[in-house]
Write a protein that holds these residues in place. Sequence first.
Motif, PDB file in Angstrom:
ATOM      1  N   ASP A  11      15.674  71.507 -16.484  1.00 58.13           N
ATOM      2  CA  ASP A  11      16.406  70.922 -15.355  1.00 58.13           C
ATOM      3  C   ASP A  11      16.214  71.698 -14.053  1.00 58.13           C
ATOM      4  O   ASP A  11      16.658  71.267 -12.995  1.00 58.13           O
ATOM      5  CB  ASP A  11      17.913  70.883 -15.660  1.00 58.13           C
ATOM      6  CG  ASP A  11      18.204  69.893 -16.765  1.00 58.13           C
ATOM      7  OD1 ASP A  11      17.413  68.961 -16.919  1.00 58.13           O
ATOM      8  OD2 ASP A  11      19.216  70.077 -17.452  1.00 58.13           O
ATOM      9  N   VAL A  13      13.869  72.109 -12.055  1.00 54.42           N
ATOM     10  CA  VAL A  13      13.175  71.490 -10.939  1.00 54.42           C
ATOM     11  C   VAL A  13      14.120  70.585 -10.141  1.00 54.42           C
ATOM     12  O   VAL A  13      14.043  70.496  -8.926  1.00 54.42           O
ATOM     13  CB  VAL A  13      11.910  70.760 -11.449  1.00 54.42           C
ATOM     14  CG1 VAL A  13      12.272  69.649 -12.397  1.00 54.42           C
ATOM     15  CG2 VAL A  13      11.097  70.246 -10.300  1.00 54.42           C
ATOM     16  N   GLN A  14      15.070  69.965 -10.851  1.00 53.21           N
ATOM     17  CA  GLN A  14      16.056  69.136 -10.165  1.00 53.21           C
ATOM     18  C   GLN A  14      16.947  70.008  -9.278  1.00 53.21           C
ATOM     19  O   GLN A  14      17.284  69.637  -8.154  1.00 53.21           O
ATOM     20  CB  GLN A  14      16.942  68.402 -11.177  1.00 53.21           C
ATOM     21  CG  GLN A  14      16.199  67.548 -12.168  1.00 53.21           C
ATOM     22  CD  GLN A  14      15.918  66.165 -11.636  1.00 53.21           C
ATOM     23  OE1 GLN A  14      16.275  65.859 -10.510  1.00 53.21           O
ATOM     24  NE2 GLN A  14      15.269  65.326 -12.421  1.00 53.21           N
ATOM     25  N   LEU A  17      15.121  70.979  -6.216  1.00 53.19           N
ATOM     26  CA  LEU A  17      15.113  69.878  -5.257  1.00 53.19           C
ATOM     27  C   LEU A  17      16.419  69.843  -4.474  1.00 53.19           C
ATOM     28  O   LEU A  17      16.425  69.723  -3.245  1.00 53.19           O
ATOM     29  CB  LEU A  17      14.887  68.553  -5.992  1.00 53.19           C
ATOM     30  CG  LEU A  17      14.985  67.288  -5.155  1.00 53.19           C
ATOM     31  CD1 LEU A  17      14.002  67.325  -3.997  1.00 53.19           C
ATOM     32  CD2 LEU A  17      14.717  66.055  -6.012  1.00 53.19           C
TER      33      LEU A  17
END
Lengths: 476, 476
Positions: A11, A13-14, A17
């Motif tokens: 998770d 990478v979320q 972001l």
Amino acid sequence: MSAEEQEHSPDDVQQHLRMVQELLARQRLGEDLANRQEAGEGILQREHLEEMRELLEGMHPADIAFVLEALPLEDRLFVWNLVKAERDGEILLEVSDAVRESLIETMEPEELKAAAESLDADELADLAPNLPPEVIQDVYQSLDPEGREQLRAAMSYPEDTVGALMDFDMVTVREDVTLEVVLRYLRRFEELPDHTDKLFVVDRDEHLRGILTLENLLIHDPEMEVAEVMGTEPVISFIPEDDAGDAAQAFERYDLVSAPVVDSEKRVIGRLTVADMVDYIREEGEQEILSNAGLREEEDIFASVWDSVKNRWAWLAINLVTAVFASRVIGLFEGSIEKLVALAALMPIIAGIGGNSGNQTITMIVRAIAMGQIEPSAMRRLLRKEIGVALFNGVVWGGFLGAMAWWLYGNWQLGVVMTSAMTLNLLLAASAGVIIPMMRMRMGKDPALGGSVMITALTDSGGFFIFLGLATIFLL
Amino acid sequence: MSAEEQEHSPDDVQQHLRMVQELLARQRLGEDLANRQEAGEGILQREHLEEMRELLEGMHPADIAFVLEALPLEDRLFVWNLVKAERDGEILLEVSDAVRESLIETMEPEELKAAAESLDADELADLAPNLPPEVIQDVYQSLDPEGREQLRAAMSYPEDTVGALMDFDMVTVREDVTLEVVLRYLRRFEELPDHTDKLFVVDRDEHLRGILTLENLLIHDPEMEVAEVMGTEPVISFIPEDDAGDAAQAFERYDLVSAPVVDSEKRVIGRLTVADMVDYIREEGEQEILSNAGLREEEDIFASVWDSVKNRWAWLAINLVTAVFASRVIGLFEGSIEKLVALAALMPIIAGIGGNSGNQTITMIVRAIAMGQIEPSAMRRLLRKEIGVALFNGVVWGGFLGAMAWWLYGNWQLGVVMTSAMTLNLLLAASAGVIIPMMRMRMGKDPALGGSVMITALTDSGGFFIFLGLATIFLL
């Protein structure tokens, strides 16, 4: 470093972001404030910029690519300018084609050249179609003879072949040395190529003699010779002309991590890795889903209206033509419809169900062909089965619809025509669903392409014609 | 063994299929001959059987699975009976669900039990849904306590989670030993687990401390300690509850070959490999393509008519309902159609193009959501863009159709209604294409599911209603 500090979950990478988005929002807020107060300008921003730069530095290139794809154009370019120049190349490799174009458009030739020069020959070949010719020319000039030869080779193979996907990083060993020698040889490396799970055993002229898996290297007595240890399993190798899809299926079937690519003389010239195959499988699946929906390519979700229109217009144009044709078929029967207006209300049912049923058949056949499990000789057998299914559905669903038409319009003949038209259109759909892809396969063409459009056109126009034709003959 | 003898290319499996088919044909011919001559019975057959058995013995289990899938039921079972019993388990794992069922149906409980017992706990868990309960019970009883625990664990996680895909084969080492010790430890293995590219470094209580890649093991001085060499990269680990799709994306993004699965205390409990992820990615892609076409699951191409009907009926039933609904919408306007029959010919164009355009939008949005690149907050921005595209297409294509209607029917008002209806229906399609998947995402549901059916139903009924409604108001 403890496991806690290194902790890294799918998770992340979320979260990255969201962190980037937050920093961008604060950045904009800071700018607004600075503009309004006309003072303190720059201090806040500089802090945020520094924070953002650090965040980006700690991120995997694939994660940066992900973040760039998820940002609207303006924010995307802002973040892109904060990325360190030496990472440009590896990130450009990871982003989707549409986003890559949006990034490259803003870069100077000098920047592009620097980015390109940080890449291996096979990576460069992937990027080349998006680069301006003068940049490619410059980069080519800067390569050593071996690099030039590799770049030339990688770019010479058509997309969707093994040659276009192979890399040139590999470790080769001779068969007449001991494992101890191999172990010592490997210790001289700074790092091994990604996905090295086997070494290629070659003779003096680079002919492939066998493979030495790291497993065999590790579990056997170091006194043993390579020749004694290699070759307990058959070597699966590819040639550059092999179809990439076949290679991907072989990787999947035999659970490969890497495999040698050889020329016609069996000299090792490159290597395929599972990472390339995973990308290929994913992209093929996406491509099929996109093209089934009439999208030419993956769309940058923040593309301009105009870019989106270009990506979608071809399909709409084709559908317009087939829809107009179907409309003209109805036009032939305007007289009948004027006399019995129920026909107008019922005819879309016949066309619609026919289209759905035909698409089921063609999807099933196309998938089986893609897996290599259908031979041209199986056509009659498949046709028989699909016709059986169509007859069953025609009688059951068609019968149901016929009864409904009778009940709605109090006209039993209309019901009979409805059932017959439904059955005939389902038979048409089933036959076309088998014959179109099988014919395309026999002609050596991609059976998946355009089949869905053709079958829908056929069942629309055909369905209207059958239903209105039968009605005109038997009811009027 | 020379490279020639070991030669193995990706086309081999097709050749195997043809060889099996040829032997089956000769077999049948031999039986015919034997029956007719009532003599020499059995000799020819026995030869062919022997040849077939040898051929099968040399084949990879995945290749045998491929051949079984490509054969009609009768031949399939014939070949299946020739396969050595001890290979049954691994082959059952490789075949598709539909074919697996057809094979298991013919096997005795004893055979199934023997096949199941040849498998690892995680493989057994994959097979379990297709096995009769008494067989599972028997196999469970025959396992040792550790195996029982693993089987229980593997079966307890829902499909599409990391827990359901992980295996239990892994090699762990301590961080305070030298690489030399690790090398000696590995030499005691008969073989390493498939896809071992890294060893998991754990403490006394199995807590994950880091990873030791085979690369680092091989390139570093054997005198160095594991702790010095491990952990130059962050450890990517998963928990069993992680979504399998997220894990697959992580494997793709970070080019992983294997990764540890840990529990909430960071104890290593299993392992994911790229082979599982490749299968998962392929299956997800297939599943999406199949369900877009309205097929419940992958079909055995030689399934009976009845099995095919069952696989396809749900979709046809849904479409029947939506088609009947659209038909009733038309029914509301039968009076208008009787007065102006051109409406009947033109209305399917409005509905059809709307459906195509809506499917383009929803496919694009669903893909972006699946990649995790859209947040609920982006809805307004996306909506604005899609409405822009719809307006453009409405004016251009709708204008073209309006001109055509004017020219065909000599009625300029009809043309204006056509253009307006087309534009409105495209706007409806665009809004629904963004809103339906975004709403499903906000409600925590799979945005891909059923969107295409809903949007087509909406643009069909909506298109008919808009066009016939506008025509009734302005033309009659």
